[in-house]
Design a protein around this motif. Structure first.
Motif, PDB file in Angstrom:
ATOM      1  N   VAL A  51      36.036  30.228  22.670  1.00  0.00           N
ATOM      2  CA  VAL A  51      35.635  31.567  23.073  1.00  0.00           C
ATOM      3  C   VAL A  51      34.517  31.408  24.093  1.00  0.00           C
ATOM      4  CG1 VAL A  51      33.965  31.814  21.172  1.00  0.00           C
ATOM      5  CG2 VAL A  51      34.909  33.846  22.283  1.00  0.00           C
ATOM      6  N   GLY A  52      34.618  32.183  25.168  1.00  0.00           N
ATOM      7  CA  GLY A  52      33.649  32.067  26.251  1.00  0.00           C
ATOM      8  C   GLY A  52      33.001  33.396  26.585  1.00  0.00           C
ATOM      9  N   LEU A  53      31.841  33.304  27.184  1.00  0.00           N
ATOM     10  CA  LEU A  53      31.068  34.470  27.598  1.00  0.00           C
ATOM     11  C   LEU A  53      31.207  34.644  29.111  1.00  0.00           C
ATOM     12  CD1 LEU A  53      28.950  36.637  26.651  1.00  0.00           C
ATOM     13  CD2 LEU A  53      27.192  34.973  27.303  1.00  0.00           C
ATOM     14  N   ILE A  54      31.528  35.851  29.528  1.00  0.00           N
ATOM     15  CA  ILE A  54      31.661  36.134  30.959  1.00  0.00           C
ATOM     16  C   ILE A  54      30.275  36.122  31.589  1.00  0.00           C
ATOM     17  CG2 ILE A  54      32.411  37.813  32.691  1.00  0.00           C
ATOM     18  CD1 ILE A  54      34.384  38.876  30.514  1.00  0.00           C
ATOM     19  N   ARG A  55      30.037  35.148  32.467  1.00  0.00           N
ATOM     20  CA  ARG A  55      28.726  35.027  33.110  1.00  0.00           C
ATOM     21  C   ARG A  55      28.646  35.865  34.378  1.00  0.00           C
ATOM     22  NH1 ARG A  55      24.781  33.743  29.741  1.00  0.00           N
ATOM     23  NH2 ARG A  55      24.889  31.633  28.889  1.00  0.00           N
ATOM     24  N   THR A  56      29.698  35.805  35.181  1.00  0.00           N
ATOM     25  CA  THR A  56      29.770  36.616  36.394  1.00  0.00           C
ATOM     26  C   THR A  56      31.185  37.146  36.535  1.00  0.00           C
ATOM     27  OG1 THR A  56      30.343  34.717  37.811  1.00  0.00           O
ATOM     28  CG2 THR A  56      27.998  35.239  37.566  1.00  0.00           C
ATOM     29  N   SER A  57      31.317  38.320  37.098  1.00  0.00           N
ATOM     30  CA  SER A  57      32.633  38.908  37.336  1.00  0.00           C
ATOM     31  C   SER A  57      32.562  39.770  38.589  1.00  0.00           C
ATOM     32  CB  SER A  57      33.084  39.753  36.134  1.00  0.00           C
ATOM     33  OG  SER A  57      34.362  40.329  36.373  1.00  0.00           O
ATOM     34  N   ARG A  58      33.456  39.480  39.504  1.00  0.00           N
ATOM     35  CA  ARG A  58      33.473  40.229  40.763  1.00  0.00           C
ATOM     36  C   ARG A  58      34.863  40.802  40.987  1.00  0.00           C
ATOM     37  NH1 ARG A  58      32.243  37.793  46.839  1.00  0.00           N
ATOM     38  NH2 ARG A  58      32.563  39.747  47.980  1.00  0.00           N
ATOM     39  N   GLU A  59      34.964  42.104  41.009  1.00  0.00           N
ATOM     40  CA  GLU A  59      36.250  42.762  41.231  1.00  0.00           C
ATOM     41  C   GLU A  59      36.460  43.003  42.714  1.00  0.00           C
ATOM     42  OE1 GLU A  59      38.851  46.680  39.801  1.00  0.00           O
ATOM     43  OE2 GLU A  59      36.791  46.378  39.095  1.00  0.00           O
ATOM     44  N   MET A  60      37.678  42.720  43.183  1.00  0.00           N
ATOM     45  CA  MET A  60      38.042  42.933  44.583  1.00  0.00           C
ATOM     46  C   MET A  60      38.691  44.302  44.751  1.00  0.00           C
ATOM     47  SD  MET A  60      39.345  39.082  45.509  1.00  0.00           S
ATOM     48  CE  MET A  60      39.897  38.658  43.856  1.00  0.00           C
ATOM     49  N   GLU A  61      38.873  44.694  45.986  1.00  0.00           N
ATOM     50  CA  GLU A  61      39.395  46.036  46.280  1.00  0.00           C
ATOM     51  C   GLU A  61      40.786  46.261  45.715  1.00  0.00           C
ATOM     52  OE1 GLU A  61      39.168  46.751  50.444  1.00  0.00           O
ATOM     53  OE2 GLU A  61      36.971  46.814  50.494  1.00  0.00           O
ATOM     54  N   ASP A  62      41.576  45.203  45.600  1.00  0.00           N
ATOM     55  CA  ASP A  62      42.953  45.356  45.114  1.00  0.00           C
ATOM     56  C   ASP A  62      43.058  45.269  43.591  1.00  0.00           C
ATOM     57  OD1 ASP A  62      42.496  42.689  44.691  1.00  0.00           O
ATOM     58  OD2 ASP A  62      44.090  41.966  46.011  1.00  0.00           O
ATOM     59  N   GLY A  63      41.911  45.173  42.904  1.00  0.00           N
ATOM     60  CA  GLY A  63      41.921  45.145  41.443  1.00  0.00           C
ATOM     61  C   GLY A  63      41.873  43.761  40.828  1.00  0.00           C
ATOM     62  N   ARG A  64      42.091  42.734  41.642  1.00  0.00           N
ATOM     63  CA  ARG A  64      41.932  41.372  41.129  1.00  0.00           C
ATOM     64  C   ARG A  64      40.453  41.082  40.922  1.00  0.00           C
ATOM     65  NH1 ARG A  64      44.175  37.644  45.386  1.00  0.00           N
ATOM     66  NH2 ARG A  64      43.317  39.275  46.747  1.00  0.00           N
ATOM     67  N   SER A  65      40.156  40.058  40.113  1.00  0.00           N
ATOM     68  CA  SER A  65      38.765  39.711  39.844  1.00  0.00           C
ATOM     69  C   SER A  65      38.587  38.204  39.816  1.00  0.00           C
ATOM     70  CB  SER A  65      38.305  40.286  38.492  1.00  0.00           C
ATOM     71  OG  SER A  65      38.276  41.695  38.518  1.00  0.00           O
ATOM     72  N   ASN A  66      37.435  37.766  40.244  1.00  0.00           N
ATOM     73  CA  ASN A  66      37.013  36.380  40.075  1.00  0.00           C
ATOM     74  C   ASN A  66      35.863  36.364  39.085  1.00  0.00           C
ATOM     75  OD1 ASN A  66      38.811  35.159  41.951  1.00  0.00           O
ATOM     76  ND2 ASN A  66      37.517  35.843  43.635  1.00  0.00           N
ATOM     77  N   LEU A  67      35.950  35.475  38.117  1.00  0.00           N
ATOM     78  CA  LEU A  67      34.874  35.414  37.128  1.00  0.00           C
ATOM     79  C   LEU A  67      34.609  33.974  36.736  1.00  0.00           C
ATOM     80  CD1 LEU A  67      36.140  34.928  33.980  1.00  0.00           C
ATOM     81  CD2 LEU A  67      37.061  37.184  34.478  1.00  0.00           C
TER      82      LEU A  67
END
Length: 210
Positions: A72-88
């Motif tokens: 189990v992991g903790l989301i440290r950073t999350s960046r949502e793009m305009e098309d709804g995809r995300s990098n985290l």
């Protein structure tokens, strides 16, 4: 990590040949609709997601196709793009056993049980840690000095905790998916060390032969 509450139920992203260790980091690109929903739910609650390793092609029978132990992991950073995809970036928190898959979500949703490690033999700890660091430094001889310094700084911080040291080395150095699963599932810390000794020795021998 002892102050972090581990939920009883958690969404899980299922990936082949991917293992996240506690205290390790895993960058993720979220694009499937089901995982977008999972990320949204996580960000609105405890910011936690599990990583499960697919052992075969994914099916609705998660108990069969997913390794029974994940992280189990903790989301440290999350960046949502305009098309709804995300990098985290997901930071590993704790080994967990997937005890059931109750469903009820559009994404894999598991009942998880935290896994405790077996006691580490304190009389052997310093010697085993020294031996393991020696194996790491043998492998690091082929890396640039800057890389050596950065990795050793990370390992220096983990040195006082045998389990953290083993997980940090596993995350950084072990590339074989089967060995990573073996290390993730092994409850005895001294046994994890032995697996790492063998693996790092084999890496060094292979490089010398080539």
């Amino acid at each position: 990590m002892s102050g972090i509450h581990i939920p009883e139920l958690c969404g899980a992203i299922l990936l082949p040949d991917t293992v996240l260790f506690p205290h390790g980091a895993l960058p993720l690109h979220i694009f499937e609709d089901r995982y977008r929903e999972m990320l949204e739910d996580a960000l609105e609650s405890d910011c936690m997601i599990c990583v499960g390793t697919l052992l075969e092609e994914e099916s609705n029978n998660y108990a069969q196709c997913v390794n029974p132990i994940g992280t189990v992991g903790l989301i440290r950073t999350s960046r949502e793009m305009e098309d709804g995809r995300s990098n985290l970036v997901l930071h590993g928190v704790y080994r967990v056993r997937f005890s059931a898959w109750p469903g009820g979500k559009n994404y894999p949703y598991a009942h998880i049980v935290p896994m405790s490690a077996d006691p580490f033999p304190s009389d052997k700890g310093p010697a085993m840690a020294k031996k393991l660091r020696g194996k790491v430094n043998e492998v690091l001889t082929v890396f640039p000095e800057e890389v050596k310094r950065e990795i050793n700084l990370v390992l220096d911080r983990a040195q006082c905790e045998p389990a953290i040291l083993a997980d940090a080395i596993s995350q950084q150095f072990v590339q074989d998916p089967e060995v990573r699963l073996q290390l993730l599932g092994e409850p005895a810390i001294d046994a994890r060390y032995e697996i790492l000794f063998r693996y790092l020795t084999q890496i060094r021998e292979n490089w010398q032969q080539n």
